[in-house]
Design a protein around this motif. Structure first.
Motif, PDB file in Angstrom:
ATOM      1  N   ARG A  47     -27.815  50.021  14.444  1.00 26.12           N
ATOM      2  CA  ARG A  47     -26.683  49.470  15.196  1.00 26.12           C
ATOM      3  C   ARG A  47     -27.073  48.198  15.938  1.00 26.12           C
ATOM      4  NH1 ARG A  47     -23.220  54.438  17.821  1.00 26.12           N
ATOM      5  NH2 ARG A  47     -22.272  55.084  15.876  1.00 26.12           N
ATOM      6  N   LEU A  48     -28.274  48.146  16.473  1.00 30.55           N
ATOM      7  CA  LEU A  48     -28.735  46.940  17.152  1.00 30.55           C
ATOM      8  C   LEU A  48     -28.841  45.780  16.167  1.00 30.55           C
ATOM      9  CD1 LEU A  48     -29.795  45.482  19.659  1.00 30.55           C
ATOM     10  CD2 LEU A  48     -32.070  46.343  19.092  1.00 30.55           C
ATOM     11  N   ALA A  49     -29.374  46.049  14.980  1.00 32.98           N
ATOM     12  CA  ALA A  49     -29.480  44.998  13.965  1.00 32.98           C
ATOM     13  C   ALA A  49     -28.088  44.516  13.548  1.00 32.98           C
ATOM     14  CB  ALA A  49     -30.256  45.513  12.761  1.00 32.98           C
ATOM     15  N   ASP A  50     -27.139  45.425  13.384  1.00 34.36           N
ATOM     16  CA  ASP A  50     -25.767  45.030  13.036  1.00 34.36           C
ATOM     17  C   ASP A  50     -25.157  44.157  14.128  1.00 34.36           C
ATOM     18  OD1 ASP A  50     -25.889  46.425  10.662  1.00 34.36           O
ATOM     19  OD2 ASP A  50     -24.786  48.173  11.428  1.00 34.36           O
ATOM     20  N   TYR A  51     -25.383  44.533  15.387  1.00 34.89           N
ATOM     21  CA  TYR A  51     -24.865  43.754  16.514  1.00 34.89           C
ATOM     22  C   TYR A  51     -25.434  42.327  16.493  1.00 34.89           C
ATOM     23  CZ  TYR A  51     -24.535  42.059  21.319  1.00 34.89           C
ATOM     24  OH  TYR A  51     -24.321  41.293  22.431  1.00 34.89           O
ATOM     25  N   LEU A  52     -26.729  42.220  16.274  1.00 38.83           N
ATOM     26  CA  LEU A  52     -27.351  40.889  16.267  1.00 38.83           C
ATOM     27  C   LEU A  52     -26.856  40.053  15.091  1.00 38.83           C
ATOM     28  CD1 LEU A  52     -30.982  41.838  17.326  1.00 38.83           C
ATOM     29  CD2 LEU A  52     -29.181  40.812  18.726  1.00 38.83           C
ATOM     30  N   ARG A  53     -26.694  40.665  13.930  1.00 36.94           N
ATOM     31  CA  ARG A  53     -26.172  39.925  12.769  1.00 36.94           C
ATOM     32  C   ARG A  53     -24.738  39.444  13.027  1.00 36.94           C
ATOM     33  NH1 ARG A  53     -28.399  44.361   9.954  1.00 36.94           N
ATOM     34  NH2 ARG A  53     -30.509  43.847   9.331  1.00 36.94           N
ATOM     35  N   ARG A  54     -23.941  40.279  13.706  1.00 40.57           N
ATOM     36  CA  ARG A  54     -22.579  39.883  14.058  1.00 40.57           C
ATOM     37  C   ARG A  54     -22.598  38.662  14.983  1.00 40.57           C
ATOM     38  NH1 ARG A  54     -21.316  44.923  15.135  1.00 40.57           N
ATOM     39  NH2 ARG A  54     -21.352  44.679  17.377  1.00 40.57           N
ATOM     40  N   LYS A  55     -23.500  38.674  15.961  1.00 39.03           N
ATOM     41  CA  LYS A  55     -23.604  37.537  16.876  1.00 39.03           C
ATOM     42  C   LYS A  55     -24.034  36.274  16.135  1.00 39.03           C
ATOM     43  CE  LYS A  55     -22.171  39.317  20.576  1.00 39.03           C
ATOM     44  NZ  LYS A  55     -20.918  38.855  21.131  1.00 39.03           N
TER      45      LYS A  55
END
Length: 192
Positions: A47-55
């Motif tokens: 989930r953290l990796a997904d959040y960073l990719r979204r940013k």
């Protein structure tokens, strides 16, 4: 509004035009975003990796080297800020406390990008599936926990069984709980 009248105020008008351009990101800002997210939310590495990719999709990247999202997430895992096993054990306990069954728990963990915790990780709170099924039936007032004294009809029984199955309980556990003649008999299933 008129300025001649005391006590009246002017409303500010909105600016029209395109929204301001998003601020670009660099490695330090990406690290700060990751730390802020990990500090604010109990999260998994996926989930953290997904959040960073979204940013990174929302804001332009300024550096010549591509962002190392996986490396940053791995660093936070190494530091102990993100712990998938601990998060999974916590989520499993929370869902079992709500009376959800093992299949539903496994689906939620899979959606979060983690595997179900091993039995060793949950030694302090092992819970048979029947206990979760009884808890769910009590919470939702199904089967022997119904408020109405009238016997359930076929439609009520089918709806109760469907609710138990959607909550992730096995057919056998749901059948045993719903077939109990009264609440005391259903509670006794937990002690077997």
């Amino acid at each position: 509004m008129d300025d001649d009248h005391p006590g009246t105020t002017r409303r500010k008008t909105r600016r029209h035009g395109p929204p301001p351009a998003p601020r670009p990101l660099d490695a330090e800002q990406l690290k700060a975003l990751a730390l802020h997210y990990a500090a604010r939310y109990a999260t998994t590495s996926a989930r953290l990796a997904d959040y960073l990719r979204r940013k990174l999709k929302q804001r332009p990247w300024t550096s010549d080297t591509p962002p190392d999202v996986e490396g940053l997430v791995a660093r936070l895992v190494t530091l102990g800020y993100v712990d998938d096993a601990l998060w999974a054990a916590s989520k499993q306990r929370e869902m079992q406390a709500r009376g959800l069954g093992p299949r539903r728990v496994a689906q939620a963990l899979h959606a979060a990008g983690v595997a179900a915790p091993s039995e060793d990780a949950l030694e302090d709170t092992p819970e048979p599936a029947i206990m979760a099924a009884v808890r769910f039936a009590r919470r939702r007032r199904l089967g022997p926990f119904r408020r109405i004294d009238a016997p359930p009809g076929d439609a009520d029984a089918r709806k109760a069984m469907a609710a138990m199955l959607r909550a992730g309980h096995g057919f056998e556990e749901a059948r045993r709980v719903l077939a109990a003649p009264d609440a005391a008999a259903a509670e006794a299933l937990c002690e077997e």
